[in-house]
Design an enzyme around this catalytic site. Structure first.
Site, PDB file in Angstrom:
ATOM      1  N   HIS A 246       5.391  -4.379   5.311  1.00 13.86           N
ATOM      2  CA  HIS A 246       4.293  -4.418   4.353  1.00 13.86           C
ATOM      3  C   HIS A 246       3.210  -5.324   4.896  1.00 13.86           C
ATOM      4  CE1 HIS A 246       2.082  -5.132   0.569  1.00 13.86           C
ATOM      5  NE2 HIS A 246       2.597  -3.987   0.186  1.00 13.86           N
ATOM      6  N   GLU A 304       8.127   1.759  -1.173  1.00 19.36           N
ATOM      7  CA  GLU A 304       8.168   3.201  -0.942  1.00 19.36           C
ATOM      8  C   GLU A 304       9.590   3.730  -0.775  1.00 19.36           C
ATOM      9  OE1 GLU A 304       5.796   2.863   2.441  1.00 19.36           O
ATOM     10  OE2 GLU A 304       3.909   2.695   1.334  1.00 19.36           O
TER      11      GLU A 304
END
Length: 362
Positions: A246, A304
């Site tokens: 991320h 995700e």
């Protein structure tokens, strides 16, 4: 110069704070675990919009108003749906939203919040050769989205799972789509223009387009039979491992744990439970492989990875995952747009020219 605007503070906000080192997400003074599974999406919409609309009603009235907005969006866009359905489902949703009035009132905001939840099921049904279902204005927001998709009333557990997902992704600092939204809002354009900017940014695979490829990765690993071997081969060929890493978090994304718990509640001994057990095996293998292959980087599980499993269990095809993300994030975009318009100014950063210099004639 900060490449990609890393560490540049471009706005002051009361809406959310992302603690990348500690792995915490705060939304208007509440931690994510306080909200997810405890507050419903309408309550969080009200939390985000509070102070930005003078006529914002209480929770019960707001739920009714959002229900009515779903009906208005469906009736307004129904004649255009067959043409829109010729596009991919994300582009079709974005194009449909562009038909909505570009105003600043609460009614405009509620139609924008309703639109992804209405358009996505309708478009998917048309693309399957099925008739769209009209919204039920009395139903809860997430449950109605599932009913419009599948044609039957969703189980309370599934409706709760989708509602928790919408809450989990409602806002997340100054990410790419939110920044794009604020840039457009800073020009005093309407809320529809600002939301369309957010939708454009969200379409990119480096932002909202990654959950679908997580399913493709899981399918490929299951067919291959060796998770660690498949993952090492991908890294050796320069490919990203979807669902890991991320831009902000240097530890595990707190949203991943929230959504993993939701999927576990849905799982049991059925296909969702089997899928979760396999995903957990892949997650362990991926973290081990990434730790060895990229020791200088902290690549942890992100939102995700378990988003993919939850939306798959809810019956959404992978090409519509970003649509469902937008259905949750749109409330955050609108709140940021209103905050920018009320407290900010025109966003106009400088650039440094590094191209060729013309010969100047004296």
């Amino acid at each position: 110069m900060a490449n990609g605007l890393d560490d540049v503070v471009a706005a002051e906000t009361v809406l959310s704070d992302v603690d990348g080192l500690g792995g915490h997400l705060t939304i208007r003074g509440h931690s994510l675990p306080e909200l997810a599974g405890r507050w419903n999406y309408v309550q969080v919409v009200r939390l985000l919009l509070d102070g930005f609309f003078e006529d914002l009603p209480g929770d019960a009235e707001l739920a009714q108003a959002i229900g009515q907005a779903r009906v208005e969006v469906f009736e307004r866009l129904l004649p255009s749906l067959p043409l829109l359905a010729s596009l991919d489902v994300y582009s079709a949703m974005r194009a449909g939203i562009a038909f909505l009035p570009d105003g600043e009132a609460l009614a405009d905001a509620l139609r924008l919040i309703a639109a992804p939840a209405v358009l996505t099921p309708a478009l998917l049904r048309l693309q399957r050769g099925e008739k769209p279902f009209a919204p039920d204005k009395a139903a809860d927001h997430a449950g109605d989205m599932l009913r419009m998709l599948n044609g039957t009333v969703a189980s309370p557990a599934l409706a709760k799972a989708l509602d928790t997902y919408l809450v989990t992704v409602c806002d997340h600092g100054l990410n790419a789509s939110t920044f794009a939204t604020r840039v457009v809002a800073s020009t005093k354009a309407g809320l529809t223009s600002a939301v369309l900017a957010g939708l454009g940014a969200l379409k990119g695979p480096l932002h909202g387009g990654a959950p679908g490829p997580v399913i493709e990765m899981l399918d490929a690993i299951e067919a291959h039979g060796d998770a660690a071997g498949w993952l090492r081969d991908e890294i050796a060929h320069g490919e990203r491992i979807m669902g890991f890493g991320h831009r902000i978090y240097r530890v595990r994304d707190p949203r991943a744990d929230v959504l993993k718990a939701v999927v576990r509640k849905l799982g049991g001994e059925g296909e969702t439970g089997r899928r979760l057990a396999f995903a957990e095996e892949v997650e362990r293998a991926a973290l081990d492989v990434l730790r060895v292959a990229k020791p200088s980087r902290s690549l942890q599980t992100n939102v995700e990875f378990y988003t993919a499993l939850l939306l798959e269990a809810a019956g959404f095809p992978r090409q519509a995952f970003s649509n469902v993300f937008a259905a949750g994030r749109v409330a955050g975009w609108i709140a940021h747009a209103r905050e920018q318009q009320t407290t900010g100014r025109l966003i106009r950063p400088q650039s440094r020219y590094v191209g060729p210099v013309p010969d100047l004639v004296a």
